[in-house]
Design an enzyme around this catalytic site. Structure first.
Site, PDB file in Angstrom:
ATOM      1  N   LYS A 173     -59.910  -2.641 -43.491  1.00 49.94           N
ATOM      2  CA  LYS A 173     -60.417  -3.215 -42.276  1.00 49.94           C
ATOM      3  C   LYS A 173     -59.546  -3.111 -40.959  1.00 49.94           C
ATOM      4  O   LYS A 173     -58.402  -3.383 -40.912  1.00 49.94           O
ATOM      5  CB  LYS A 173     -60.445  -4.764 -42.607  1.00 49.94           C
TER       6      LYS A 173
HETATM    7  C1  E4P Z   1     -65.825 -10.343 -40.773  1.00 52.93           C
HETATM    8  O1  E4P Z   1     -65.554  -9.270 -42.088  1.00 52.93           O
HETATM    9  C2  E4P Z   1     -64.951 -11.503 -40.675  1.00 52.93           C
HETATM   10  O2  E4P Z   1     -64.193 -11.788 -41.605  1.00 52.93           O
HETATM   11  C3  E4P Z   1     -65.747 -12.910 -40.206  1.00 52.93           C
HETATM   12  O3  E4P Z   1     -67.197 -12.764 -40.618  1.00 52.93           O
HETATM   13  C4  E4P Z   1     -65.269 -13.449 -39.164  1.00 52.93           C
HETATM   14  O4  E4P Z   1     -66.244 -14.598 -38.829  1.00 52.93           O
HETATM   15  P1  E4P Z   1     -65.824 -15.719 -38.110  1.00 52.93           P
HETATM   16  O5  E4P Z   1     -66.344 -15.767 -36.543  1.00 52.93           O
HETATM   17  O6  E4P Z   1     -66.585 -17.053 -38.576  1.00 52.93           O
HETATM   18  O7  E4P Z   1     -64.332 -15.957 -37.987  1.00 52.93           O
END
Ligand code: E4P
Length: 220
Positions: A86
């Site tokens: 990622k």
């Molecule tokens: C995506 O891969 C992220 O981990 C995630 O969806 C972040 O979301 P949040 O806005 O709830 O932190």
């Protein structure tokens, strides 16, 4: 639409996997910190997730320069064949995505907020792109509209490799519904929201009356 679970919590991942709906997992530094994760355990933790779910497991690089991201990405990818690296949607991240994808390492470009960012991520070689929905809603913008723009723009082109959109930063059942209606490939969903998706008062009421009537049958 496939479901990924957006958590680093092994119990949540095990439970979601036992329901037969968990095609993959996404983690990030915040989610790992939230479960009390330690730096020294991080690689083992990623491996344990990969043992639970036989699907893409996103683990995030925290470097900000291309060489650092590539180095971390190679290390993460060597942990298990299902690890997806990622990488934040920044220019150094694009350069690292190009290098890693040319090595056959799958990349998920995260913190993606606009369709042009997603188009660049796809051109750089990203296998997955994660547009964030809920964080737009947090600043009073329509996250679903932004997600829809991204899904529509990407659908117009052939990038020469498979690209899947992961609807991320999902906060509600409605986010999931809208993502599915527009044809997002994947939604990565926090465990709490995954549980909520299965709940409906009419299901509970119907079950209650079926069980009450069955009791009458037994006693007749
Ligand atoms: C995506 O891969 C992220 O981990 C995630 O969806 C972040 O979301 P949040 O806005 O709830 O932190």
């Amino acid at each position: 639409m496939k479901f990924f679970v957006d958590t680093a919590d092994l119990r949540e991942i095990e439970e979601a996997a036992s329901w037969g709906v968990c095609a993959g997992v996404t983690t990030n530094p915040t989610l790992y910190q939230r479960i009390g994760g330690k730096l020294a355990d991080f690689h083992n933790h990623v491996k344990r997730i990969c043992e639970i779910v036989d699907g893409p497991v996103s683990a995030e690089s925290v470097a900000l320069d291309r060489d650092g991201i590539v180095r971390e990405g190679e290390e993460l990818a060597s942990l298990h064949r299902n690890v997806v690296v990622k990488i934040p949607t920044i220019t150094e991240g694009l350069a690292a995505t190009k290098i890693l994808s040319e090595q056959g390492i799958a990349v998920n470009m995260t913190l993606c907020f606009t369709a042009p960012q997603a188009l660049l991520a796809a051109r750089a070689g990203a296998r997955y792109i994660s547009p964030f929905v809920g964080r737009f809603d947090d600043i009073s913008e329509d996250g679903i509209e932004h997600l829809s723009n991204t899904v529509n723009c990407l659908a117009n082109y052939d990038f020469g490799h498979e690209v899947e959109v992961i609807a991320a930063s999902i906060r509600s059942a409605n986010h999931v519904l809208q993502a599915a209606l527009m044809g997002a490939d994947i939604a990565t969903v926090p465990f709490k929201v995954l549980e909520q998706l299965m709940k409906h008062p009419l299901t509970d009421r119907g079950l209650e009356s079926f069980l009450a009537d069955w009791e009458k049958v037994r006693n007749a």
